[in-house]
Design a protein around this motif. Sequence first.
Motif, PDB file in Angstrom:
ATOM      1  N   LYS A  28      37.752 -16.378 -28.999  1.00 38.04           N
ATOM      2  CA  LYS A  28      37.079 -17.180 -27.981  1.00 38.04           C
ATOM      3  C   LYS A  28      35.674 -17.589 -28.429  1.00 38.04           C
ATOM      4  CE  LYS A  28      36.311 -16.989 -22.992  1.00 38.04           C
ATOM      5  NZ  LYS A  28      36.423 -16.113 -21.808  1.00 38.04           N
ATOM      6  N   LYS A  29      35.092 -16.850 -29.374  1.00 35.88           N
ATOM      7  CA  LYS A  29      33.757 -17.118 -29.900  1.00 35.88           C
ATOM      8  C   LYS A  29      33.872 -17.886 -31.213  1.00 35.88           C
ATOM      9  CE  LYS A  29      30.541 -13.886 -30.586  1.00 35.88           C
ATOM     10  NZ  LYS A  29      29.964 -12.521 -30.709  1.00 35.88           N
ATOM     11  N   PRO A  30      33.674 -19.211 -31.213  1.00 38.50           N
ATOM     12  CA  PRO A  30      33.811 -19.966 -32.458  1.00 38.50           C
ATOM     13  C   PRO A  30      32.599 -19.848 -33.389  1.00 38.50           C
ATOM     14  CG  PRO A  30      33.265 -21.439 -30.668  1.00 38.50           C
ATOM     15  CD  PRO A  30      33.446 -20.076 -30.064  1.00 38.50           C
ATOM     16  N   VAL A  31      31.471 -19.362 -32.863  1.00 36.98           N
ATOM     17  CA  VAL A  31      30.267 -19.187 -33.662  1.00 36.98           C
ATOM     18  C   VAL A  31      29.889 -17.710 -33.617  1.00 36.98           C
ATOM     19  CG1 VAL A  31      27.825 -19.787 -33.912  1.00 36.98           C
ATOM     20  CG2 VAL A  31      29.452 -21.508 -33.097  1.00 36.98           C
ATOM     21  N   PHE A  32      29.746 -17.104 -34.793  1.00 35.10           N
ATOM     22  CA  PHE A  32      29.322 -15.707 -34.849  1.00 35.10           C
ATOM     23  C   PHE A  32      28.646 -15.418 -36.180  1.00 35.10           C
ATOM     24  CE2 PHE A  32      33.725 -15.773 -36.303  1.00 35.10           C
ATOM     25  CZ  PHE A  32      33.723 -14.947 -37.412  1.00 35.10           C
ATOM     26  N   TYR A  33      27.885 -14.342 -36.187  1.00 37.71           N
ATOM     27  CA  TYR A  33      27.194 -13.917 -37.405  1.00 37.71           C
ATOM     28  C   TYR A  33      26.848 -12.452 -37.289  1.00 37.71           C
ATOM     29  CZ  TYR A  33      23.206 -14.755 -34.353  1.00 37.71           C
ATOM     30  OH  TYR A  33      22.345 -14.748 -33.275  1.00 37.71           O
ATOM     31  N   GLY A  34      26.592 -11.836 -38.447  1.00 37.94           N
ATOM     32  CA  GLY A  34      26.208 -10.434 -38.442  1.00 37.94           C
ATOM     33  C   GLY A  34      26.243  -9.836 -39.826  1.00 37.94           C
ATOM     34  N   GLU A  35      25.912  -8.555 -39.864  1.00 36.61           N
ATOM     35  CA  GLU A  35      25.911  -7.803 -41.118  1.00 36.61           C
ATOM     36  C   GLU A  35      27.343  -7.522 -41.549  1.00 36.61           C
ATOM     37  OE1 GLU A  35      24.768  -3.322 -42.399  1.00 36.61           O
ATOM     38  OE2 GLU A  35      23.272  -4.375 -41.182  1.00 36.61           O
ATOM     39  N   VAL A  36      27.616  -7.696 -42.822  1.00 32.66           N
ATOM     40  CA  VAL A  36      28.968  -7.558 -43.370  1.00 32.66           C
ATOM     41  C   VAL A  36      29.366  -6.091 -43.547  1.00 32.66           C
ATOM     42  CG1 VAL A  36      30.382  -7.955 -45.439  1.00 32.66           C
ATOM     43  CG2 VAL A  36      28.916  -9.786 -44.552  1.00 32.66           C
ATOM     44  N   VAL A  37      30.574  -5.789 -43.088  1.00 33.64           N
ATOM     45  CA  VAL A  37      31.291  -4.551 -43.384  1.00 33.64           C
ATOM     46  C   VAL A  37      32.590  -5.014 -44.036  1.00 33.64           C
ATOM     47  CG1 VAL A  37      32.430  -2.520 -42.402  1.00 33.64           C
ATOM     48  CG2 VAL A  37      30.299  -3.383 -41.377  1.00 33.64           C
ATOM     49  N   THR A  38      33.008  -4.384 -45.128  1.00 31.51           N
ATOM     50  CA  THR A  38      34.184  -4.875 -45.851  1.00 31.51           C
ATOM     51  C   THR A  38      35.340  -3.873 -45.854  1.00 31.51           C
ATOM     52  OG1 THR A  38      33.458  -3.999 -47.989  1.00 31.51           O
ATOM     53  CG2 THR A  38      32.753  -6.238 -47.430  1.00 31.51           C
ATOM     54  N   GLY A  58      26.251  -6.306 -33.876  1.00 34.72           N
ATOM     55  CA  GLY A  58      25.518  -6.923 -34.975  1.00 34.72           C
ATOM     56  C   GLY A  58      26.272  -6.973 -36.285  1.00 34.72           C
ATOM     57  N   LYS A  59      27.579  -6.610 -36.253  1.00 36.47           N
ATOM     58  CA  LYS A  59      28.343  -6.553 -37.496  1.00 36.47           C
ATOM     59  C   LYS A  59      29.572  -7.450 -37.459  1.00 36.47           C
ATOM     60  CE  LYS A  59      26.819  -1.920 -38.532  1.00 36.47           C
ATOM     61  NZ  LYS A  59      27.211  -0.536 -38.726  1.00 36.47           N
ATOM     62  N   VAL A  60      29.978  -7.880 -38.655  1.00 39.91           N
ATOM     63  CA  VAL A  60      31.194  -8.678 -38.842  1.00 39.91           C
ATOM     64  C   VAL A  60      32.043  -7.977 -39.887  1.00 39.91           C
ATOM     65  CG1 VAL A  60      32.133 -10.882 -39.640  1.00 39.91           C
ATOM     66  CG2 VAL A  60      30.043 -10.850 -38.246  1.00 39.91           C
ATOM     67  N   LEU A  61      33.304  -7.744 -39.552  1.00 39.99           N
ATOM     68  CA  LEU A  61      34.231  -7.136 -40.494  1.00 39.99           C
ATOM     69  C   LEU A  61      34.885  -8.222 -41.341  1.00 39.99           C
ATOM     70  CD1 LEU A  61      35.566  -4.524 -41.491  1.00 39.99           C
ATOM     71  CD2 LEU A  61      37.389  -4.941 -39.822  1.00 39.99           C
ATOM     72  N   VAL A  62      34.793  -8.071 -42.656  1.00 42.88           N
ATOM     73  CA  VAL A  62      35.446  -8.987 -43.594  1.00 42.88           C
ATOM     74  C   VAL A  62      36.621  -8.235 -44.202  1.00 42.88           C
ATOM     75  CG1 VAL A  62      35.206 -10.370 -45.680  1.00 42.88           C
ATOM     76  CG2 VAL A  62      33.284 -10.191 -44.077  1.00 42.88           C
ATOM     77  N   VAL A  63      37.830  -8.738 -43.957  1.00 48.60           N
ATOM     78  CA  VAL A  63      39.064  -8.095 -44.409  1.00 48.60           C
ATOM     79  C   VAL A  63      39.692  -8.950 -45.496  1.00 48.60           C
ATOM     80  CG1 VAL A  63      41.334  -7.244 -43.724  1.00 48.60           C
ATOM     81  CG2 VAL A  63      39.437  -7.165 -42.086  1.00 48.60           C
ATOM     82  N   ASP A  64      39.798  -8.386 -46.692  1.00 49.65           N
ATOM     83  CA  ASP A  64      40.452  -9.087 -47.793  1.00 49.65           C
ATOM     84  C   ASP A  64      41.870  -8.550 -47.912  1.00 49.65           C
ATOM     85  OD1 ASP A  64      41.305 -10.355 -50.070  1.00 49.65           O
ATOM     86  OD2 ASP A  64      39.855  -9.404 -51.409  1.00 49.65           O
ATOM     87  N   GLY A  65      42.839  -9.369 -47.496  1.00 48.14           N
ATOM     88  CA  GLY A  65      44.238  -8.972 -47.532  1.00 48.14           C
ATOM     89  C   GLY A  65      44.917  -9.204 -48.859  1.00 48.14           C
ATOM     90  N   GLN A  66      44.221  -9.824 -49.799  1.00 46.99           N
ATOM     91  CA  GLN A  66      44.766 -10.068 -51.140  1.00 46.99           C
ATOM     92  C   GLN A  66      46.188 -10.609 -51.121  1.00 46.99           C
ATOM     93  OE1 GLN A  66      44.148  -6.455 -53.452  1.00 46.99           O
ATOM     94  NE2 GLN A  66      42.253  -7.378 -54.191  1.00 46.99           N
ATOM     95  N   GLY A  67      46.415 -11.578 -50.281  1.00 48.18           N
ATOM     96  CA  GLY A  67      47.717 -12.217 -50.244  1.00 48.18           C
ATOM     97  C   GLY A  67      48.736 -11.538 -49.360  1.00 48.18           C
ATOM     98  N   SER A  68      48.299 -10.580 -48.546  1.00 49.18           N
ATOM     99  CA  SER A  68      49.234  -9.943 -47.610  1.00 49.18           C
ATOM    100  C   SER A  68      49.902 -11.008 -46.756  1.00 49.18           C
ATOM    101  CB  SER A  68      48.491  -8.984 -46.666  1.00 49.18           C
ATOM    102  OG  SER A  68      48.028  -7.864 -47.338  1.00 49.18           O
TER     103      SER A  68
END
Length: 164
Positions: A28-38, A58-68
């Motif tokens: 629902k939130k098209p604009v967001f920002y924050g500190e990266v957690v991977t 204040g955080k954004v989770l970045v998930v790398d699925g590597q082609g999952s």
Amino acid sequence: MLDLLPDLFDHYDDALTLLPVRYQSYGKKPVFYGEVVTIQCVEDNSKVKSMLTEHGKGKVLVVDGQGSSRALLGDMIAKSAMENEWEGILVHGNIRDVMCMKTFNLGVYALGTNPIKTLKRGRGDVNIALEIAGINIQPKMWIYADANGVALSSRALDLSVLTE
């Protein structure tokens, strides 16, 4: 604020790196920002589920699925993220429960969708350096996302300059 990145690049072009991948917005939130957690995980979202039960203001989770191909995020995990005040989630892979996701006050960007859930084996790496589309993404960096794209910075940017 409807458009964040154009104004950010006008003020901080030298501090930002654009991630050259087109993600779809599902939250629902098209604009967001924050500190990266991977998190890096393949076909197993156990670490994603666990991480999003923690406080994430204040955080954004970045998930790398590597082609999952399976969905690395679904409605129950996204709801937990929203309840724990995460700003957003960027999934370099697929998600599911798209219509539910649109009702959550959470930023969710992903490459696509797949209705099939992942396996639960407890596999994945947390808070490691990722490389997505040739761009190095480190924990503690800052991520800024809107319909124009996704950008990264090594530091938090002063957004008050955008209101001038």
